[in-house]
Each structure stands twice: as C-alpha cells, then as structure tokens.
Design an enzyme around this catalytic site. Sequence first.
Site, PDB file in Angstrom:
ATOM      1  N   GLU A  18      16.552  -7.863  -6.370  1.00 18.28           N
ATOM      2  CA  GLU A  18      16.135  -8.239  -7.726  1.00 18.28           C
ATOM      3  C   GLU A  18      15.676  -9.698  -7.785  1.00 18.28           C
ATOM      4  OE1 GLU A  18      18.875  -6.638  -6.899  1.00 18.28           O
ATOM      5  OE2 GLU A  18      19.398  -5.077  -8.352  1.00 18.28           O
ATOM      6  N   SER A 460      -1.988 -10.983  17.716  1.00 20.25           N
ATOM      7  CA  SER A 460      -2.327 -10.276  16.481  1.00 20.25           C
ATOM      8  C   SER A 460      -3.587 -10.853  15.848  1.00 20.25           C
ATOM      9  CB  SER A 460      -1.166 -10.361  15.495  1.00 20.25           C
ATOM     10  OG  SER A 460      -0.831 -11.699  15.241  1.00 20.25           O
ATOM     11  N   GLU A 511      -2.944  -5.750  17.597  1.00 17.21           N
ATOM     12  CA  GLU A 511      -1.629  -5.387  17.028  1.00 17.21           C
ATOM     13  C   GLU A 511      -1.711  -4.774  15.629  1.00 17.21           C
ATOM     14  OE1 GLU A 511       1.376  -8.458  17.566  1.00 17.21           O
ATOM     15  OE2 GLU A 511       0.458  -9.143  19.435  1.00 17.21           O
ATOM     16  N   CYS A 543      12.903 -11.806   2.689  1.00 19.42           N
ATOM     17  CA  CYS A 543      14.034 -11.084   3.266  1.00 19.42           C
ATOM     18  C   CYS A 543      13.589 -10.377   4.537  1.00 19.42           C
ATOM     19  CB  CYS A 543      14.543 -10.030   2.297  1.00 19.42           C
ATOM     20  SG  CYS A 543      15.069 -10.715   0.736  1.00 19.42           S
ATOM     21  N   GLU A 692       3.128 -23.546  20.810  1.00 22.59           N
ATOM     22  CA  GLU A 692       2.614 -24.259  19.637  1.00 22.59           C
ATOM     23  C   GLU A 692       2.507 -25.734  19.995  1.00 22.59           C
ATOM     24  OE1 GLU A 692       4.685 -23.628  15.864  1.00 22.59           O
ATOM     25  OE2 GLU A 692       4.550 -25.789  15.562  1.00 22.59           O
ATOM     26  N   HIS A 721      -0.578 -22.054  10.938  1.00 19.98           N
ATOM     27  CA  HIS A 721       0.263 -22.083   9.741  1.00 19.98           C
ATOM     28  C   HIS A 721      -0.478 -22.663   8.551  1.00 19.98           C
ATOM     29  CE1 HIS A 721       3.553 -20.720  12.047  1.00 19.98           C
ATOM     30  NE2 HIS A 721       3.599 -21.787  12.810  1.00 19.98           N
TER      31      HIS A 721
HETATM   32  N1  GLN Z   1       2.009 -11.466  19.860  1.00 22.95           N
HETATM   33  C1  GLN Z   1       2.546 -11.862  18.606  1.00 22.95           C
HETATM   34  C2  GLN Z   1       1.439 -12.072  17.588  1.00 22.95           C
HETATM   35  O1  GLN Z   1       0.415 -12.534  17.952  1.00 22.95           O
HETATM   36  C3  GLN Z   1       3.359 -13.117  18.708  1.00 22.95           C
HETATM   37  C4  GLN Z   1       3.981 -13.499  17.396  1.00 22.95           C
HETATM   38  C5  GLN Z   1       4.942 -14.652  17.474  1.00 22.95           C
HETATM   39  O2  GLN Z   1       4.984 -15.373  18.420  1.00 22.95           O
HETATM   40  N2  GLN Z   1       5.720 -14.853  16.457  1.00 22.95           N
HETATM   41  O3  GLN Z   1       1.596 -11.801  16.436  1.00 22.95           O
END
Ligand code: GLN
Length: 791
Positions: A18, A460, A511, A543, A692, A721
């Site tokens: 909720e 992905s 993906e 969540c 990263e 990001h």
């Molecule tokens: N192979 C995943 C993607 O590209 C890796 C995701 C991740 O590292 N959080 O979505």
Amino acid sequence: MSIQTANLGFPRIGRQRELKFALEDFWSGKSDEATLQAKARTLRAAHWQHQREAGISIIPSNDFSLYDHVLDLAVMTGAIPDGYGWTGGPVSIATLFALARGSAGTGSHLCNCNGQSPDGAETKPALEMTKWFDTNYHYLVPELHAGQTFGLTGNKPLEHFREAAALGIHTRPVILGPVTFLTLAKTRDGSASLALLEKLLPVYGQILKELKAAGADWVQMDEPCLVTSLSTIEKEALVQAYRYFAAEVPGLSLMLATYFGGLEDNLETALSLPVAGLHVDLVRAPQTLAPLLANTPEHLRLSLGIIDGRNVWRADLANCLERISAAATWPGGIEIAPSCSLLHVPVDLALETDLDQELASWLAFATQKLGELAALRNALAARASGSSQLDGDTQAAFDTAAAALATRSRSHRVSDPAVQARVQALGTGQHLRGAPFALRQVLQRTRNPLPLFPTTTIGSFPQTADVRKARALHGRGKLADEDYTAFLKRETAAAIRWQDEIGLDVLVHGEFERNDMVQYFGEQLKGFAFTRNAWVQSYGSRCVRPPIIYGDVSRPAPMTVDWWRFAQSQTGKPVKGMLTGPVTILNWSFVRDDLPRETVCRQIALAIRDEVSDLEAAGASMIQIDEAALREGLPLRRRDWDHYLDWAIRCFRICCSEAGDSTQIHTHMCYSEFNGILPAIIAMDADVISIEASRSRMELLDALTSQGYPNEIGPGIYDIHSPGIPGSGEIETLLGLARQRLRDGQLWVNPDCGLKTRKWDEVRPALINMVEAARALRRATNAHTQGGDAA
Ligand code: GLN
Ligand code: ZN
C-alpha cells in the site's frame, strides 16, 4: 523478573504494498499530501493493532518511514544540505522527497546528473544511496560538513508515539542512535563526521525529553555499529552519547539495540553504557549469550533476538527455547525478540496462496514470526516458573514447528543425493581452467580476431513498455507461448541487426526474455521457489521479491542456449552467452538455513557450469558470467572477508573451469568500489572483466593496474544511470584516461552496465558514439587488431 515479547520494527510497505502505491500516486500528482499521510496513518495503525493482536507486549513506533529512517533522522535534526528548498522550521514533504529522489521531480533515483530541468528550474541530485549494513535495504546517506549545525525540525518519534497512544497502544519508539547515524553519514569536506557528535546530542536530548514528557517509558536506540569493528574514537563516542542521555533524560529507559552480528570485542563497551536494556542478535551470533549472562549487571534488561529477522524460515522453537533457557530467570527481565527489525522479511505468508502446502509450512514471514515470539515467551515463562506444562496454544505452536521441521529435513525435494555427491567430489583444483591466461589469450584471439579496443555491451537492451507488456500478458495467460516467443525473436533479431549495423564487435542478444537476472535463472533451477506477494523493501517505494532457495540446486535443462543460438544465427559476429553468476544468485535470494551458504553457492556454481558447457557445445566462443552482487556478500567484519572471498571466487571459477581455453570468459561487476577486494577480482581470472568506471573517471583502474592486473578489461565509458548521452569526444577522453593506465591490448570499450533501464533514444546515439570513439582511437594508433599491440 518478567518475560515479555518485543518487536524491533515491522515492515512498512504494507501487506499489499500500500505504501508503494500511495507514494507513487503522490509523486505522479494523482493524489495530494493529505491523502498520502492518511494512507500512511492507516498503515501504521494496522501494523500496531496487528502486533497487539499477535500478543506482542512491546510494540515499536517510529519504525515507520515514508521513505527511509536514516533520511528521516537527517531531516529531523536539520542535517539538510543547501538547495533542497529548506530554510529553517518544519521540513516540507517536497524537501523530504527532493532529498530522497532529486529535485527534478522525474523520480529517477539513478539520475545523479546535476543540471537544469527542461523548464530551466534548478535541479538537485538525490542524496547518495547505499546498502544498510549487509542487507538489501538501501538508506540515504546523510551529507554533513565540518560547520554543520543541528536543530530539531520536527519530532516524528513523538508524533507517532502519540498517534499510537490515541489508539490505545503504548509503544516503544525506535530511533537510530547518534553514533551509528554519524558513522553512516558522509561529509562533503572529508572531515570526521563523529566530530559533530557533541553538536548533535542536544537534538537527540530534546527528542527524548519530549517523548518522556508524553509518557514514553522506554525508547529503543539502534546502534548496529556495535557489531562492526570499532575504533577507540567510536567507542568513546558511544560512551559520551549514552552518558549524555543518562544525565539529560534521567528516568527514561533506553533499550540499546545491536543486530546483524555479535558484539564480540565491543561487549565491554556495550555493557559500560548507562542504558536500561541491551538487545543482542542471537541468530547471527548465538555464542553471545553465555558471556552476556556472565558479565551483564543484573539490573539490565536483556532482549534476546532469537527469531531470524533476516530470513524466511520457520523457527525451530524447541531449539530456540533450549538456547535461551539459561536466561529464563534473568533478574533484570527478558524480552523475546526478532534478531533485528522485521523490515527485511516479507509481511505475511498467508498471502502466498500459490505456494504448495508443504513448502509454505516451512516458512515464516513477519506476521508468522510474531506468533513464534509469543509461543517462545509462553514456553520460557513456563520454564521460569518451573512448570513443564505448556498451555494448549503454545504446545500446538511447538508441535507444528516440530512437524514442519521434520518434513523439511526428510524431504526429497530438499535433499538431492546426486547434487550432494557432485559437490563432495569437487577436488581442490577443480576450479582451475586448462591453460594460463597468456596462452588462453592467444587461442581466443585466433578463434575470434577482433580489432584493437573491441566494442561490446553488458547484456541487456531497453526493456521497453512493449517488452514489459508482452511479458505481463504472457504471464497472465493472455498471450500464447508461441506468440510471445515470436515477439521476443523479433526484438532479439532487431537488436542483433542494429548492433551489426552500427559496427559493434561483440554482440549480445539483449535479454528481452528475462524479467530479472536472478529470477530468470532461479525459475529454471531445481531448489528455488518464487512467491507472489513476498515483497521486501529495497529502497523508498522499490520492493523486491527475492527467490527462496529451499533445496539442493540443480539444472534440469539448458536455460539460455536456445536464445543464444537464435541470436547467433542472425549474425556473423560473435554473440556472448549471458549468465548470472552463482554468488550473485545467492546474494539476491533468501537462502536455506540448513546448509552453509558456501555449499549452496557451490551447488549453484555447478548448475551454471553445466550451462557454460552447453553454450560451448552449441558453439559459443564468448560467455559472460555476471557477478553484480559479489561485493554485497562481504561480511560486516573485515577479518571475515578473506573466508567469504575465498569461497565466492572459487565458486565463480568452478563455473568457468570446464570452459575450453579458446572460450573467452567475461565477467561484469557494476560498482567501482574495489577497495579491499582487488586480489579477489584478480583471482577470478576472467579473460575479460567489465566494470563501472565512467563516474570515477577511470580512477579505479589505478588500483587494478598497480596490482599488475594481467587480463583484459572494459572500464565503462557510458554512465547508464543517467539519461545523458556521452559524445564521442567525451568517450575518447575517458578512453584516453584508461589508456594511461592499461596496455592497449587490454582495453575493451563498453558501457558501465546493462541498458535495460534506458530508452532506445538514449542508447542508440550513445552506442553509435562509443563505436565512433573506438574507431577514432584505432585510427590514432598504428595497430588495428588486438594481437597487434606490443603487449
Ligand atoms: N547482463 C546484465 C544486464 O546487462 C547485467 C546487469 C547487472 O550487472 N546488474 O542487464
Ligand atoms: Zn552492472
């Protein structure tokens, strides 16, 4: 002498999430603040009443938060950086959410881009977010500075205490203690946050005084920092803080709550604090009780965290009772409690109507755990009074627990001798690959000749509204299997075609068929269960529904081979096989408590190794095994790191150990915090690692190269990001920084992470620029193929 039940915190999100929906309605402008606050009040009332009905005598308040309890405290104490619209006095909800989500109002938590919103208004990034100790809950990191002042902007614990009192429920307010609060904060000027303690204490003092005046007799002060290694300064800070409270607010009893581990060498410090009670985590640190009983002053009330607040298993009540029975007649009084706040477990098992009866009987979520507390209390009280008779309900609770435990330990679905034999047979050298890296590299370059600075992505591609809709329809049975597959094939083929067109060197299938990088695999592995409603708060309104690993893990059939084969059939370029690693699968699941985690991880590793073999057999020459959550499993105490890293890395290597030397194993990690784990990263011996790096501007490579990292690396050059699109010049600059630290033959060119959260409109130009930057760099160097550099 008294024996009571106590709870340290109840999940805030609500049985049906909720709170999430109320927040999202408010953020999207569908509802106003009054509606949001009314819904929050309704939830709090429901949770208090629910706990009372479950027989909990000490019910927490102020465990509720609209977004995050650490943020609440920063806001309450006036620790609010400039630029969020606060100029003193009460803090508006707009400021609270600006701190939580950034002030652009777009709700992109991941957008840390400072700048201008489209209408020209100034925007501010959200506060940094990070994991709450070793849980998957994320808190907002308070941002302080040396000249920081504090002042009470509003007494939320008092408001909630009164709100409960008005419902006839006397609660024990929960407040995050000042020392943990300061150690979790960061300072923008690098000054020591603990130096601010003296200025912070009066605000706490005022909160406590107002609570006492309103009728609070006990307050729960959470100081989980007490289960970590503390410096002398931190220990002294604890002494200073709690002496201050004892002097300023005499007569108010503090329950000092520690959790997520044992006190160990901090026991003496904890016992030296002038508090009225101490809570210890007997699930994580069962060995704490004996020294506690031997050393604790008799007047101190002890709260025994005996029910697991971090996992979903039904407790072995008889065993719990034995373990705490030595405390039954403790003169200072006993509270039977969960090990930590129940924030970290789902709300109510009764909502899981799809789980089969047997499996459900092995589980306990927050609601069920309250019942366990009550049963244990009654049994311990009986024991303390010398009676061997339990009342009917309590006896029934013990009997049910014993019966469930018996079926669980005997069940064929839990125990699979073939899996156990495989794990047992793993010898000491079974994680090793055939040839050393230098030789593998030659073979891999012969098999897949690539240009210098090869370009690729992390796996992905955008999960567009269409993709999500098709999956949802298919999940609800409204889209036939063959139609769904046809749709996914079209998406995959288009993604491959596009990657080919723009000239990426190593392709991915995208993906599109995956809901989540762990769930996708868990759903195809034996030993995993999935729930419908077992949501746990990750941060704010977000969540997650972690899978439950209940039995020995094996892989009945290939999981990714068909999609890889289809994608590879669409192109002449190599397509990476794409797998999630065992450590990440483990760290993002609720794990069975009847086996060591490392054993469970080995089982998963063997299942993933089977998949690697099948991908190879299908022709894959490059396989990526993501270990996004490797770092998340690090124990809270540094001395335990080596043991964890040792088995975690071994598990990763087991996955790769049967791969042929000419098969290139990639791995990926999406963080840039490698401090303290570099040797482990090197020990993974992946042929290529992508990490990263864009925000740190390649600085983290220094650490890697200073250790002489020999294998190939793709430091991210595209901050996924943020919605920003890096230009090719900017990417070239980053690659230039990378080249200062790496040999040319080591360097791959790729984004920071997967692109599923981005839009195609962002991804297309960004990747085109990325390919262009790599080409420009190749033109500028003499060598044009990977083998051509003087490595
Ligand atoms: N192979 C995943 C993607 O590209 C890796 C995701 C991740 O590292 N959080 O979505
Ligand atoms: Zn990532």
